[in-house]
Design an enzyme around this catalytic site. Structure first.
Site, mmCIF file in Angstrom:
data_model
loop_
_atom_site.group_PDB
_atom_site.id
_atom_site.type_symbol
_atom_site.label_atom_id
_atom_site.label_comp_id
_atom_site.label_asym_id
_atom_site.label_seq_id
_atom_site.Cartn_x
_atom_site.Cartn_y
_atom_site.Cartn_z
ATOM 1 N N LYS A 31 -14.158 115.282 116.265
ATOM 2 C CA LYS A 31 -13.225 115.227 115.126
ATOM 3 C C LYS A 31 -12.942 116.643 114.582
ATOM 4 O O LYS A 31 -13.546 117.609 115.035
ATOM 5 C CB LYS A 31 -13.798 114.300 114.049
ATOM 6 C CG LYS A 31 -14.106 112.884 114.539
ATOM 7 C CD LYS A 31 -12.865 112.078 114.906
ATOM 8 C CE LYS A 31 -13.162 110.882 115.791
ATOM 9 N NZ LYS A 31 -13.694 109.702 115.141
HETATM 10 C C1 LIG Z 1 -14.049 108.252 115.152
HETATM 11 C C2 LIG Z 1 -13.300 107.216 114.403
HETATM 12 C C3 LIG Z 1 -13.936 106.304 113.547
HETATM 13 C C4 LIG Z 1 -15.429 106.183 113.442
HETATM 14 O O1 LIG Z 1 -16.014 107.356 113.007
HETATM 15 P P1 LIG Z 1 -17.612 107.516 113.051
HETATM 16 O O2 LIG Z 1 -17.838 108.703 112.161
HETATM 17 O O3 LIG Z 1 -17.965 107.765 114.475
HETATM 18 O O4 LIG Z 1 -18.212 106.276 112.509
HETATM 19 C C5 LIG Z 1 -13.154 105.436 112.816
HETATM 20 N N1 LIG Z 1 -11.823 105.440 112.933
HETATM 21 C C6 LIG Z 1 -11.163 106.275 113.758
HETATM 22 C C7 LIG Z 1 -9.683 106.232 113.829
HETATM 23 C C8 LIG Z 1 -11.899 107.184 114.533
HETATM 24 O O5 LIG Z 1 -11.259 107.990 115.372
#
Ligand SMILES: *Cc1c(COP(=O)(O)O)cnc(C)c1O
Length: 375
Positions: free
Chosen positions: A180
């Site tokens: 991310k």
């Molecule tokens: C990565 C992601 C999540 C989940 O995030 P985590 O921190 O891994 O729980 C939720 N929604 C979207 C759109 C994502 O890309």
């Protein structure tokens, strides 16, 4: 293999973590509030709550929004399953609205069609970092008294009509998973401008327990605390938050590099008749979490396999959530969003991350052009 996404961790990030390991607090210490303040200031929100991950953030947001049995929450099928699982955690029913064929984000017109008298909230997901049509979504929400939650896992640093993502809706959630925009290993954040939501989120993050006298029914002494709601242990550690603070300082430079790489991709594919490059909604600035192309006139699976065989770590974001067997077996077998289906059959995500070098990107471009145009 050149991966589709990768974290950027430098010496100062490592030092920030080491400093915490040598300090008194590994968790529930000063780094939590410091990271929260940096996030709130950056996105222009009043309150920020650091939480274990974005999945927990979405669970918390649905809980404090009051989602429960019988409530419907409208979201997009082109997302990671966590965006709708959070509704199921609360006993509610996710309802999938179709996507816009250009942005691949939820289509406000289809939100309107899916509203019933049980609809309670909308979860908007800014796919790849491109902001959803928030004016349209907020107008619908206002008309029907719905809560708006933004899943901004991809969109830290994205802007909509001059406003930062995180400043506009009832609640906005972020993820700090390694692929991310910034990372803390695992981690998440919820931002809000609403004090009531904020207080409930803080309780939900830690067992529903408070030490705040104004929230307790009585106070038996300095040791005292009370559980006043049913919460979870969804806390982030100081180790993670220290990494988050260090990463926040670099966020703008990460995004600048992502934008540079996107311009290079767009230029390189401009004359490719079999490639649809990402569309950008006017008046928005994407943080470019992902670079998603559509491959036309070719078999997507064959293109995908050929690129992987050439060492290009392509991916598909996303399989429509209602395709998953769990959803099929729980009432979604007949759900069909035609635009989402069509887009899903063509999309491939190409490598995009701040430390992707020009040379690596040139290799990706050359192989994509060769395979998609000539194969
Ligand atoms: C990565 C992601 C999540 C989940 O995030 P985590 O921190 O891994 O729980 C939720 N929604 C979207 C759109 C994502 O890309």
């Amino acid at each position: 293999m050149i991966p589709y996404g990768r974290q950027t961790i430098e010496e100062d990030d490592i030092q920030a973590v080491v400093d915490v390991l040598r300090s008194d607090y590994l968790t529930t210490g000063p780094k939590i509030a410091e990271f929260e303040k940096m996030m709130a200031d950056y996105v222009g929100a009043k309150y920020a709550v650091a939480i274990a991950n974005d999945t927990a953030a979405l669970h918390a947001a649905c809980y404090v929004a009051g989602i429960g049995a019988g409530d419907e929450v409208i979201t997009t099928p082109i997302t990671f399953a966590a965006s709708s699982n959070c509704v199921l955690y609360c006993g509610g029913t996710p309802v999938f609205a179709d996507i816009d064929p250009d942005t691949y984000n939820i289509d406000p017109e289809d939100i309107r069609r899916k509203i019933t008298d049980r609809t309670k909230a909308i979860i908007a997901v800014h796919l790849a970092g491109q902001p959803c049509d928030m004016d349209a979504i907020h107008a619908i929400a206002k008309e029907h008294h719905l809560i708006v939650i933004e899943d901004a896992a991809h969109a830290l640093g994205s802007e909509y009509k001059g406003k930062m993502i995180g400043s506009m809706s009832d609640m906005t959630t972020f993820s700090f998973h390694p692929v991310k925009p910034i990372t803390t290993g695992e981690g998440g954040m919820i931002v809000t401008n609403d004090e009531t939501f904020y207080k409930k989120l803080v309780l939900f993050r830690s067992h529903g327990i408070t030490r705040d006298e104004s929230q307790m029914t009585c106070n038996e002494g300095p040791w005292f605390y009370q559980q006043i709601d049913l919460g979870y242990n969804y806390r982030m550690t100081d180790i993670q938050c220290a990494l988050g603070c260090s990463q926040m300082k670099k966020l703008d430079s990460f995004i600048a590099r992502r934008r540079e790489l996107v311009e290079r991709y767009n230029k390189a594919f401009a004359d490719c008749k079999n490639i649809v490059t990402p569309y950008q909604l006017p008046d928005t600035k994407s943080g470019w979490h992902l670079y998603i192309i559509q491959v036309k006139n070719k078999d997507r699976k064959a293109v995908f396999e050929a690129l992987r065989a050439e060492g290009i770590g392509v991916n598909v974001h996303y399989i429509p959530v209602y395709h998953h067997p769990y959803y099929r077996e729980h009432g979604y077998a007949d759900v069909n969003c035609p635009v989402a289906e069509e887009v899903y059959s063509h999309i491939i995500s190409l490598p995009l991350f701040p430390r992707l070098t020009d040379e690596q990107q040139d290799e990706v471009i050359e192989k994509v052009r060769k395979i998609v145009e000539n194969m």
